[in-house]
Enzyme design. Structure first.
Site, PDB file in Angstrom:
ATOM      1  N   ARG A 176      10.269   6.480   4.157  1.00 18.45           N
ATOM      2  CA  ARG A 176      10.477   7.930   4.134  1.00 18.45           C
ATOM      3  C   ARG A 176      10.997   8.430   5.483  1.00 18.45           C
ATOM      4  O   ARG A 176      11.817   9.349   5.545  1.00 18.45           O
ATOM      5  CB  ARG A 176       9.184   8.635   3.745  1.00 18.45           C
ATOM      6  CG  ARG A 176       8.778   8.354   2.297  1.00 18.45           C
ATOM      7  CD  ARG A 176       7.334   8.715   2.045  1.00 18.45           C
ATOM      8  NE  ARG A 176       7.122  10.135   2.295  1.00 18.45           N
ATOM      9  CZ  ARG A 176       5.911  10.669   2.449  1.00 18.45           C
ATOM     10  NH1 ARG A 176       4.827   9.908   2.409  1.00 18.45           N
ATOM     11  NH2 ARG A 176       5.781  11.965   2.657  1.00 18.45           N
ATOM     12  N   ARG A 181       0.851  -1.186   0.000  1.00 19.35           N
ATOM     13  CA  ARG A 181       0.000   0.000   0.000  1.00 19.35           C
ATOM     14  C   ARG A 181       0.886   1.235   0.000  1.00 19.35           C
ATOM     15  O   ARG A 181       1.199   1.787   1.060  1.00 19.35           O
ATOM     16  CB  ARG A 181      -0.912   0.001   1.233  1.00 19.35           C
ATOM     17  CG  ARG A 181      -1.846  -1.202   1.306  1.00 19.35           C
ATOM     18  CD  ARG A 181      -2.603  -1.225   2.616  1.00 19.35           C
ATOM     19  NE  ARG A 181      -3.498  -2.378   2.701  1.00 19.35           N
ATOM     20  CZ  ARG A 181      -4.226  -2.677   3.773  1.00 19.35           C
ATOM     21  NH1 ARG A 181      -4.151  -1.912   4.852  1.00 19.35           N
ATOM     22  NH2 ARG A 181      -5.014  -3.741   3.769  1.00 19.35           N
ATOM     23  N   ASP A 237       2.165   5.006  -0.220  1.00 20.88           N
ATOM     24  CA  ASP A 237       1.575   6.248   0.268  1.00 20.88           C
ATOM     25  C   ASP A 237       1.284   7.209  -0.881  1.00 20.88           C
ATOM     26  O   ASP A 237       1.693   6.989  -2.025  1.00 20.88           O
ATOM     27  CB  ASP A 237       2.522   6.931   1.262  1.00 20.88           C
ATOM     28  CG  ASP A 237       2.712   6.130   2.534  1.00 20.88           C
ATOM     29  OD1 ASP A 237       1.801   5.352   2.890  1.00 20.88           O
ATOM     30  OD2 ASP A 237       3.773   6.269   3.171  1.00 20.88           O
ATOM     31  N   TYR A 264      12.408  -1.229  -1.743  1.00 22.49           N
ATOM     32  CA  TYR A 264      12.133   0.173  -2.073  1.00 22.49           C
ATOM     33  C   TYR A 264      13.446   0.866  -2.393  1.00 22.49           C
ATOM     34  O   TYR A 264      14.497   0.533  -1.833  1.00 22.49           O
ATOM     35  CB  TYR A 264      11.464   0.889  -0.895  1.00 22.49           C
ATOM     36  CG  TYR A 264       9.974   0.653  -0.776  1.00 22.49           C
ATOM     37  CD1 TYR A 264       9.063   1.512  -1.391  1.00 22.49           C
ATOM     38  CD2 TYR A 264       9.479  -0.409  -0.036  1.00 22.49           C
ATOM     39  CE1 TYR A 264       7.701   1.314  -1.270  1.00 22.49           C
ATOM     40  CE2 TYR A 264       8.114  -0.624   0.084  1.00 22.49           C
ATOM     41  CZ  TYR A 264       7.231   0.242  -0.538  1.00 22.49           C
ATOM     42  OH  TYR A 264       5.879   0.044  -0.423  1.00 22.49           O
TER      43      TYR A 264
END
Length: 245
Positions: free
Chosen positions: A198, A50, A52, A112
């Site tokens: 992040r 999911r 962002d 990521y």
């Protein structure tokens, strides 16, 4: 019923993340509407993650179930779906899979990549974060190595996130030079928390700027809260880049 995997990529700039939102467009909803139109049946899809708001994916997988015979030729459905979807979502392949395969729960690892560039470049600005601080990437990678292993990462989880556990197993975390003034942070884990990457990058930036020591970073990982960690970096420079099954 037959289960299908959809392999896709997307530019997240125009979406409020992957998951369907009550007051904003999402990648999930956009694909579901297109599939429902093409197959003439209500289609629900389940993604491997999911992402962002604003976050991109160069590799995303989702699945959907439909009665046998409805899909027909997968290559033709891929072509028609791409024609119907907006230009910021691309389907690379649709394939039948066993019914026990699950896009989210069968995934064993996700990777990521976060892009940073240290000199002004008009061709990087949409997918890489421009940073003018003097950064010590060797020190940042040393700090990142402390993330390896199975740990509680609650300090990097967005407050109020609906999760049963904040424990993740990180198997790789490092910075590498991409090209010119651009660097990329790569991190692989079995799962990620909301806003986790992040927040990790923002905290590592503080280490690279000398605003946080390595001991500070380790203390935050071991027993800190979200307020102890660094600020979250912008989402447009983050990519979900690989999923393993």
């Amino acid at each position: 019923m037959q289960r299908y995997f959809i392999h896709l990529s997307y530019d997240g700039a125009n979406y409020h993340g992957w998951q369907i939102q009550p007051n904003g467009s999402s990648v999930e909803e956009t694909i579901e509407k297109a599939l429902t139109t093409l197959l003439r049946k209500p289609i629900d899809i389940t993604g491997a993650g999911r992402t962002d708001s604003g976050v991109n994916a160069s590799c995303m997988v989702a699945h959907f179930d439909v009665a046998e015979g409805v899909v027909g030729d997968c290559a033709q459905l891929t072509f028609r779906l791409n024609r119907l979807l907006p230009c910021d979502i691309a389907i690379s392949k649709i394939e039948p899979v066993n019914g026990d395969m699950h896009a989210r729960f069968s995934a064993t690892a996700r990777t990521y990549r976060y892009y940073i560039h240290t000199e002004k470049d008009p061709f990087l600005r949409r997918y890489s974060w421009e940073v003018h601080y003097k950064l010590d990437f060797v020190r940042m990678t040393e700090a990142a190595h402390y993330l390896l292993g199975e740990k509680d990462f609650k300090c990097f989880c967005k407050a109020g996130a609906d999760v049963k556990t904040t424990i993740c197993n990180v198997t790789d975390a490092h910075f590498e030079r991409d090209k010119g003034s651009q660097y990329v942070f790569c991190i692989t884990a079995n799962r990620f928390l909301r806003n986790m990457v992040r927040a990790v990058v923002g905290t590592l930036i503080d280490v690279g700027r000398g605003r946080m020591t390595l001991d500070d970073f380790r203390r935050i990982v071991d027993s800190g809260s979200r307020s102890d960690a660094g600020e979250s970096v912008p989402g447009y420079a983050l990519f979900l880049s690989d999923i393993k099954y």
